[in-house]
Design a protein around this motif. Structure first.
Motif, PDB file in Angstrom:
ATOM      1  N   SER A 203       0.812  -1.221   0.000  1.00  0.00           N
ATOM      2  CA  SER A 203       0.000   0.000   0.000  1.00  0.00           C
ATOM      3  C   SER A 203       0.847   1.273   0.000  1.00  0.00           C
ATOM      4  N   GLU A 204       2.007   1.205   0.678  1.00  0.00           N
ATOM      5  CA  GLU A 204       2.805   2.446   0.730  1.00  0.00           C
ATOM      6  C   GLU A 204       3.286   2.857  -0.663  1.00  0.00           C
ATOM      7  N   ILE A 205       3.633   1.877  -1.490  1.00  0.00           N
ATOM      8  CA  ILE A 205       4.085   2.189  -2.857  1.00  0.00           C
ATOM      9  C   ILE A 205       2.920   2.705  -3.695  1.00  0.00           C
ATOM     10  N   ALA A 206       1.774   2.049  -3.517  1.00  0.00           N
ATOM     11  CA  ALA A 206       0.601   2.473  -4.274  1.00  0.00           C
ATOM     12  C   ALA A 206       0.297   3.944  -3.990  1.00  0.00           C
ATOM     13  N   MET A 207       0.318   4.288  -2.707  1.00  0.00           N
ATOM     14  CA  MET A 207      -0.019   5.668  -2.337  1.00  0.00           C
ATOM     15  C   MET A 207       1.021   6.661  -2.845  1.00  0.00           C
ATOM     16  N   LYS A 208       2.275   6.228  -2.814  1.00  0.00           N
ATOM     17  CA  LYS A 208       3.333   7.117  -3.278  1.00  0.00           C
ATOM     18  C   LYS A 208       3.184   7.383  -4.784  1.00  0.00           C
ATOM     19  N   LEU A 209       2.938   6.322  -5.544  1.00  0.00           N
ATOM     20  CA  LEU A 209       2.773   6.503  -6.993  1.00  0.00           C
ATOM     21  C   LEU A 209       1.586   7.414  -7.289  1.00  0.00           C
ATOM     22  N   THR A 210       0.489   7.179  -6.580  1.00  0.00           N
ATOM     23  CA  THR A 210      -0.695   8.017  -6.783  1.00  0.00           C
ATOM     24  C   THR A 210      -0.373   9.477  -6.454  1.00  0.00           C
ATOM     25  N   GLY A 211       0.326   9.670  -5.356  1.00  0.00           N
ATOM     26  CA  GLY A 211       0.694  11.028  -4.941  1.00  0.00           C
ATOM     27  C   GLY A 211       1.544  11.721  -6.007  1.00  0.00           C
ATOM     28  N   LEU A 212       2.528  11.005  -6.508  1.00  0.00           N
ATOM     29  CA  LEU A 212       3.416  11.604  -7.512  1.00  0.00           C
ATOM     30  C   LEU A 212       2.655  11.945  -8.795  1.00  0.00           C
ATOM     31  N   ASN A 213       1.727  11.073  -9.164  1.00  0.00           N
ATOM     32  CA  ASN A 213       0.940  11.341 -10.378  1.00  0.00           C
ATOM     33  C   ASN A 213       0.076  12.587 -10.195  1.00  0.00           C
ATOM     34  N   LEU A 214      -0.574  12.682  -9.031  1.00  0.00           N
ATOM     35  CA  LEU A 214      -1.412  13.862  -8.763  1.00  0.00           C
ATOM     36  C   LEU A 214      -0.565  15.131  -8.745  1.00  0.00           C
ATOM     37  N   LYS A 215       0.630  14.981  -8.186  1.00  0.00           N
ATOM     38  CA  LYS A 215       1.485  16.159  -8.066  1.00  0.00           C
ATOM     39  C   LYS A 215       1.891  16.678  -9.445  1.00  0.00           C
ATOM     40  N   GLU A 216       2.122  15.760 -10.350  1.00  0.00           N
ATOM     41  CA  GLU A 216       2.477  16.232 -11.698  1.00  0.00           C
ATOM     42  C   GLU A 216       1.324  17.059 -12.279  1.00  0.00           C
ATOM     43  N   ALA A 217       0.107  16.564 -12.123  1.00  0.00           N
ATOM     44  CA  ALA A 217      -1.052  17.306 -12.630  1.00  0.00           C
ATOM     45  C   ALA A 217      -1.125  18.692 -11.975  1.00  0.00           C
ATOM     46  N   HIS A 218      -0.880  18.705 -10.671  1.00  0.00           N
ATOM     47  CA  HIS A 218      -0.923  19.970  -9.932  1.00  0.00           C
ATOM     48  C   HIS A 218       0.179  20.917 -10.418  1.00  0.00           C
ATOM     49  N   HIS A 233      -9.373   6.004 -10.337  1.00  0.00           N
ATOM     50  CA  HIS A 233     -10.175   7.081  -9.750  1.00  0.00           C
ATOM     51  C   HIS A 233     -10.227   6.934  -8.234  1.00  0.00           C
ATOM     52  N   LEU A 234     -10.451   5.719  -7.797  1.00  0.00           N
ATOM     53  CA  LEU A 234     -10.521   5.457  -6.361  1.00  0.00           C
ATOM     54  C   LEU A 234      -9.241   5.899  -5.653  1.00  0.00           C
ATOM     55  N   ASN A 235      -8.105   5.532  -6.232  1.00  0.00           N
ATOM     56  CA  ASN A 235      -6.831   5.931  -5.627  1.00  0.00           C
ATOM     57  C   ASN A 235      -6.617   7.435  -5.665  1.00  0.00           C
ATOM     58  N   MET A 236      -6.989   8.060  -6.769  1.00  0.00           N
ATOM     59  CA  MET A 236      -6.689   9.490  -6.913  1.00  0.00           C
ATOM     60  C   MET A 236      -7.729  10.379  -6.240  1.00  0.00           C
ATOM     61  N   ASP A 237      -8.956   9.872  -6.102  1.00  0.00           N
ATOM     62  CA  ASP A 237     -10.033  10.673  -5.501  1.00  0.00           C
ATOM     63  C   ASP A 237     -10.185  10.321  -4.018  1.00  0.00           C
ATOM     64  N   ASN A 239      -8.609   8.288  -2.088  1.00  0.00           N
ATOM     65  CA  ASN A 239      -7.358   8.171  -1.333  1.00  0.00           C
ATOM     66  C   ASN A 239      -6.425   9.367  -1.515  1.00  0.00           C
ATOM     67  N   GLN A 240      -6.948  10.437  -2.066  1.00  0.00           N
ATOM     68  CA  GLN A 240      -6.064  11.559  -2.411  1.00  0.00           C
ATOM     69  C   GLN A 240      -5.265  12.108  -1.228  1.00  0.00           C
ATOM     70  N   LYS A 241      -5.963  12.288  -0.112  1.00  0.00           N
ATOM     71  CA  LYS A 241      -5.301  12.897   1.028  1.00  0.00           C
ATOM     72  C   LYS A 241      -4.136  12.018   1.501  1.00  0.00           C
ATOM     73  N   LYS A 242      -4.435  10.725   1.619  1.00  0.00           N
ATOM     74  CA  LYS A 242      -3.426   9.766   2.062  1.00  0.00           C
ATOM     75  C   LYS A 242      -2.255   9.736   1.072  1.00  0.00           C
ATOM     76  N   ALA A 243      -2.581   9.759  -0.200  1.00  0.00           N
ATOM     77  CA  ALA A 243      -1.540   9.700  -1.230  1.00  0.00           C
ATOM     78  C   ALA A 243      -0.642  10.927  -1.148  1.00  0.00           C
ATOM     79  N   LEU A 244      -1.260  12.093  -0.956  1.00  0.00           N
ATOM     80  CA  LEU A 244      -0.454  13.311  -0.892  1.00  0.00           C
ATOM     81  C   LEU A 244       0.381  13.362   0.387  1.00  0.00           C
ATOM     82  N   ASN A 245      -0.157  12.801   1.461  1.00  0.00           N
ATOM     83  CA  ASN A 245       0.631  12.732   2.704  1.00  0.00           C
ATOM     84  C   ASN A 245       1.943  11.989   2.496  1.00  0.00           C
TER      85      ASN A 245
END
Ligand code: SF4
Ligand code: SF4
Ligand code: FES
Lengths: 286, 322
Positions: A203-218, A233-237, A239-245
């Motif tokens: 899960s930690e890798i999943a969240m990190k990848l999601t976070g990095l992807n969102l950050k690029e968009a940002h 969508h589930l991971n990016m929407d 789980n967004q907060k967790k991913a960005l953390n």
């Protein structure tokens, strides 16, 4: 126009219900000819395969055969279902012996798979068959919107199974965004993984990848992200907060299912595409 | 004269004697249609800069030595035509970089030793089964076509490292064996002459088999069309069969399997507890709450699909297929 059997998959019937609602309103509005066979089963999402590979093949051969019986192609709104169905199709096409074996099993339930049915994602059907119709319906509402297209792994890979778009430099979502009157902002990470299928095992890798992807968009100043995959969508929407953390970042990035954006562009209301059900506030972008 | 285009090859340069970190150098050259990346690299080395360092031996996509990154994607340089790449990216600049997930030795040459060490550790060779392999060479040790079919594809691996170089699991997890390494384990696990057979899934399990994220990149990019991720999937099934289930990944797969095969649909609500126990429920609590607030909680009981009997028949008969 072709006829379709709608295969929503499990997530759009549950945690991603807004993707199901918006897909139906969009298909209705466009006049897509579809049925929703009630005997379709879950595709196994790659997990059934991890326990018994041939059971995954069997249940998808069955799904394909159900659509074939109705003389319809399959239209789906989940990239993993898309891959699983196409994977089964390829296995059956390439291995005559296996196909016969599966057909023997299916015949016990009154089904047969010949290989006629095509499997497509909703945005693919729209680009291939409804491009003109959409452009006549677009309301210009999204004129100032910058949209980051996140493809999701199973939308484009592996190329010898999916065979739609270029997995190294895809362009279908960009084409769609332009068609809807918005502006695509494409970053290199749009083709990378969100980690969904390792949600339990890594899960930690999943969240990190999601976070990095969102950050690029940002970082690219996108107003929102769109994806054809309810699992991404589930991971990016949700789980967004967790991913960005995990990447020590904080911002709000609305993430829409592709069909939600399509609906908004062709005059459906935010409620009709169930935008209020997205976890990260998304209503403000329209 | 063959058609030609002016192309900029933006090549990553690094000489540890002088450079602290890699930098790019541009070479603008005429590229005739059909020229490969490897041919262009040789052209530069022979005509412009003899210090340019890269690998390439067979020039026929068989030795696996020439893989580099072309515009961010790992490929065999000898199999990749420059014109095709230019068209794909709509540019006349091609970035050529060393493979990822490995240390750069110089320019485009990388240190393969970590990947190689991992390969050695997973026992990538046949351990003969005395029951199957005859004592003397007078008799043949037969593998039938139906047996071969299962692992044939995996014998094509040329150890080019392309898959390994961009695998996110390799990037983040030190002990992860790697895609081609799992491919090799699977190849022997299916070989009827092997003494360990499915026991080999235990080796895979020890090397973080469940950390693959199923991104399918290894399947997509392999120049030999081997799908290493398929090996991962099959090894997971074998390891479950061998009783290795004390892992959130395996528990998740089993819970998923049970849920789907009993009703035809997935019961999303029970997955966290089935996969990770109370920890899973607690971890999932904030997300569950946000779903609740949005009125979209997946129902705890799932209604079976229509023709559930037919579905179950397909499941039980498919489970018997070998
Ligand atoms: S599918 Fe698995 S093994 Fe293949 S590149 Fe992705 S994480 Fe690595
Ligand atoms: S599996 Fe394919 S990409 Fe990976 S090392 Fe072998 S040949 Fe290269
Ligand atoms: S030079 Fe041998 S594979 Fe390319």
């Amino acid at each position: 126009m072709k006829k379709y059997a709608f295969y929503p998959g499990c997530a759009p019937k549950g945690a991603a219900i807004e993707s199901y609602i918006s897909a139906k309103t969009v298909m209705d509005k466009l006049g897509i000819d579809y049925t929703e066979p009630v005997s379709f089963s879950c595709c196994g999402a790659g997990n059934v395969e991890e326990v018994k590979p041939y059971v995954a093949l069997g249940i998808n051969a069955r799904n394909l055969a159900i659509a074939e019986k109705e003389e319809r192609d399959i239209i789906t709104i989940c990239s993993t279902c898309y891959l699983e169905l196409k994977k089964a199709k390829k296995q059956l096409t390439e291995n005559e012996r296996l196909k016969e074996e599966m057909n023997e099993i299916l015949s016990e339930t009154g089904l047969r798979y010949e290989g006629k049915v095509e499997v497509k994602l909703l945005h693919q059907v729209i680009l291939d068959e409804y491009e003109e119709k959409i452009s006549s319906m677009v309301t210009n509402k999204l004129k100032n919107l910058k949209v980051y297209p996140f493809y999701g792994c199973h939308t484009i890979r592996p190329r010898d199974i999916i065979g739609y778009d270029d997995p190294e430099n895809p362009s279908s979502l960009e084409r769609l965004i332009k068609l809807l009157g918005a502006t695509p902002v494409s970053g290199a990470r749009r083709i990378l993984c969100c980690g969904f299928h390792a949600s339990f095992s890594a899960s930690e890798i999943a969240m990190k990848l999601t976070g990095l992807n969102l950050k690029e968009a940002h970082d690219m100043d996108a107003d929102c992200v769109i994806t054809p995959c309810p699992l991404c969508h589930l991971n990016m929407d949700a789980n967004q907060k967790k991913a960005l953390n995990t990447i020590k970042s904080q911002f709000i990035m609305p993430v829409l299912h592709v069909q939600q954006l399509i609906g908004l562009a062709i005059g459906l209301s935010p409620e009709e595409v169930a935008l209020q059900k997205n976890v990260i506030p998304a209503l403000y972008i329209v | 004269m063959a058609e030609a285009k002016k192309v900029i090859l933006r090549i990553s340069r690094f000489n540890p004697e002088f450079d602290e970190k890699p930098h790019f150098q541009d070479f603008e050259i005429e590229i005739p249609k059909g020229m490969t990346v490897l041919e262009a690299l040789y052209f530069i080395k022979e005509n412009i800069d003899p210090t340019l360092t890269f690998r390439g031996f067979c020039r026929s996509a068989i030795c696996g030595s020439c893989s580099v990154k072309v515009n961010g994607h790992p490929k065999l340089a000898c199999k990749t035509q420059i014109w095709q790449e230019i068209e794909r990216f709509g540019t006349n600049i091609l970035k050529i970089e060393p493979l990822g997930n490995m240390k750069v030795i110089r320019d485009l040459a990388v240190d393969f030793s970590e990947a190689e060490e991992k390969l050695k550790k997973v026992k990538p060779y046949l351990i003969p089964d005395p029951e199957v392999i005859p004592d003397t060479n007078d008799e043949e040790s037969i593998v039938y076509p139906e047996e071969m079919e299962k692992f044939d594809k995996f014998t094509d691996c040329i150890l080019c490292g392309t898959c390994y170089s961009m695998c996110p699991a390799v990037m983040f997890i030190d002990d992860y064996a790697g895609p081609f390494q799992f491919g090799r384990i699977f190849r022997f696990a299916e070989d009827p002459r092997d003494g360990l057979k499915k026991e080999r899934s235990k080796i895979a399990y020890a090397f973080e088999l469940w950390k693959c994220i199923r991104c399918e990149r290894c399947a997509d990019i392999c120049p030999k069309h081997i799908h290493p991720v398929e090996a991962v999937t099959h090894l997971r099934a074998m390891s479950i069969e061998k009783g290795l289930t004390l892992n959130p990944g395996a528990r998740h797969a089993i819970a998923f399997y049970k849920s789907v095969t009993s009703t035809g649909m997935l019961n999303e609500a029970i997955l966290p507890i089935m996969s990770k126990g109370i920890k899973g429920v607690l971890e999932n609590m904030p997300v569950a709450l946000s779903f609740l607030l949005k009125g979209k909680m997946p129902p705890p009981i799932v209604k079976p699909i229509e023709d559930i009997e037919g579905f179950k028949k397909v499941v039980s008969l498919s489970a018997e297929v070998e």
